[in-house]
Design a protein around this motif. Structure first.
Motif, short mmCIF file in Angstrom:
data_model
loop_
_atom_site.label_atom_id
_atom_site.label_comp_id
_atom_site.label_asym_id
_atom_site.label_seq_id
_atom_site.Cartn_x
_atom_site.Cartn_y
_atom_site.Cartn_z
N TYR A 76 0.83 -1.20 0.00
CA TYR A 76 0.00 0.00 0.00
C TYR A 76 0.87 1.26 0.00
O TYR A 76 0.64 2.19 -0.77
N PHE A 77 1.90 1.28 0.85
CA PHE A 77 2.80 2.43 0.91
C PHE A 77 3.56 2.58 -0.41
O PHE A 77 3.78 3.70 -0.88
N ARG A 78 3.95 1.47 -1.00
CA ARG A 78 4.64 1.55 -2.29
C ARG A 78 3.71 2.06 -3.38
O ARG A 78 4.15 2.76 -4.30
N GLU A 79 2.44 1.76 -3.27
CA GLU A 79 1.47 2.31 -4.23
C GLU A 79 1.35 3.82 -4.05
O GLU A 79 1.24 4.56 -5.05
N MET A 80 1.38 4.30 -2.81
CA MET A 80 1.37 5.76 -2.59
C MET A 80 2.58 6.40 -3.25
O MET A 80 2.47 7.45 -3.89
N VAL A 81 3.74 5.77 -3.09
CA VAL A 81 4.96 6.28 -3.72
C VAL A 81 4.80 6.29 -5.24
O VAL A 81 5.15 7.28 -5.91
N ASP A 82 4.25 5.22 -5.79
CA ASP A 82 4.04 5.15 -7.25
C ASP A 82 3.14 6.27 -7.74
O ASP A 82 3.37 6.85 -8.80
N VAL A 83 2.11 6.61 -6.97
CA VAL A 83 1.21 7.71 -7.35
C VAL A 83 2.00 9.01 -7.41
O VAL A 83 1.89 9.78 -8.37
N LEU A 84 2.81 9.26 -6.40
CA LEU A 84 3.60 10.50 -6.38
C LEU A 84 4.59 10.55 -7.54
O LEU A 84 4.81 11.61 -8.12
N VAL A 85 5.17 9.42 -7.88
CA VAL A 85 6.14 9.38 -8.98
C VAL A 85 5.45 9.49 -10.33
O VAL A 85 5.81 10.33 -11.16
N GLU A 86 4.46 8.66 -10.57
CA GLU A 86 3.85 8.54 -11.89
C GLU A 86 2.83 9.63 -12.20
O GLU A 86 2.76 10.10 -13.33
N ARG A 87 2.05 10.03 -11.22
CA ARG A 87 0.99 11.00 -11.50
C ARG A 87 1.37 12.43 -11.14
O ARG A 87 0.90 13.37 -11.77
N VAL A 88 2.20 12.58 -10.11
CA VAL A 88 2.57 13.92 -9.69
C VAL A 88 3.90 14.33 -10.31
O VAL A 88 4.13 15.49 -10.61
N GLY A 89 4.79 13.34 -10.48
CA GLY A 89 6.06 13.62 -11.15
C GLY A 89 7.24 13.90 -10.24
O GLY A 89 8.24 14.45 -10.68
N VAL A 90 7.14 13.51 -8.96
CA VAL A 90 8.28 13.72 -8.07
C VAL A 90 9.24 12.54 -8.19
O VAL A 90 8.81 11.42 -8.53
N PRO A 91 10.51 12.74 -7.94
CA PRO A 91 11.46 11.62 -7.96
C PRO A 91 11.10 10.60 -6.87
O PRO A 91 10.56 10.96 -5.81
N ARG A 92 11.42 9.34 -7.12
CA ARG A 92 11.08 8.27 -6.17
C ARG A 92 11.69 8.55 -4.78
O ARG A 92 11.03 8.33 -3.77
N ALA A 93 12.92 9.04 -4.72
CA ALA A 93 13.55 9.30 -3.42
C ALA A 93 12.73 10.32 -2.63
O ALA A 93 12.53 10.17 -1.42
#
Length: 182
Positions: A76-93
């Motif tokens: 679930y937390f990794r999915e939140m990270v994926d949303v921030l990376v893929e939809r918002v455009g922030v770096p994974r770190a």
């Protein structure tokens, strides 16, 4: 945060001298001396996490997150990270750092993380990045529900400071750029 900062009683020079004096095998002593700075850095990082307000097991979970998660919540937390990376455009770190800062503190670790599962990861991820608009609305990650919100005008919440312990993932370096972190 704790009321009293931890004392940093680790002295690399003394530890190195002790290694040289007490380890008769020169090859083993050399390897130990090479490991000491990394071990000291890790101890300092773990101390800082706990002092910064992270849960007591912070940084020892074996994942990119500073709090212990079962397999379901890790996904679930990794999915939140994926949303921030893929939809918002922030770096994974940065995405991981935002999640760690929001949910890796003692106060939030005490919460029942299973309650989060009643909303999609997009809901929580959007709230980690965007501030409310003029009418107090924050996007929830649903295109229909967010249709009336202009994401380009929303304030962006600041990321945790780069030197905070919540940055557990190194950003890939572009050739020719200096490294931000050791």
């Amino acid at each position: 945060m704790t009321s009293e900062p931890a004392r940093d009683e680790l002295d690399l020079d003394s530890i190195e001298e002790l290694c040289a004096a007490t380890i008769p095998d020169p090859e083993f002593a050399a390897r130990a001396r090479d490991m000491v700075p990394r071990l000291v850095a890790e101890v300092r990082r773990l101390r800082w996490l706990v002092e910064y307000g992270a849960c007591p097991t912070a940084g020892t979970t074996g994942t990119e997150f500073v709090l212990p998660l079962d397999e379901e919540m890790l996904g679930y937390f990794r999915e939140m990270v994926d949303v921030l990376v893929e939809r918002v455009g922030v770096p994974r770190a940065e995405a991981v750092a935002r999640v760690n800062a929001a949910y890796g503190t003692r106060q939030s670790a005490a919460l029942d993380l299973q309650l989060m599962g009643h909303e999609l990861p997009e809901y929580w991820a959007c709230g980690l990045y965007y501030g409310p608009d003029g009418r107090g609305r924050i996007p929830v990650g649903d295109p229909v529900a967010d249709a009336a919100i202009d994401l380009t005008t929303l304030p962006v919440r600041p990321a945790p400071p780069k030197d905070s312990p919540f940055w557990t993932v190194d950003e890939p370096q572009v050739l020719g750029e200096p490294a931000d972190r050791p």
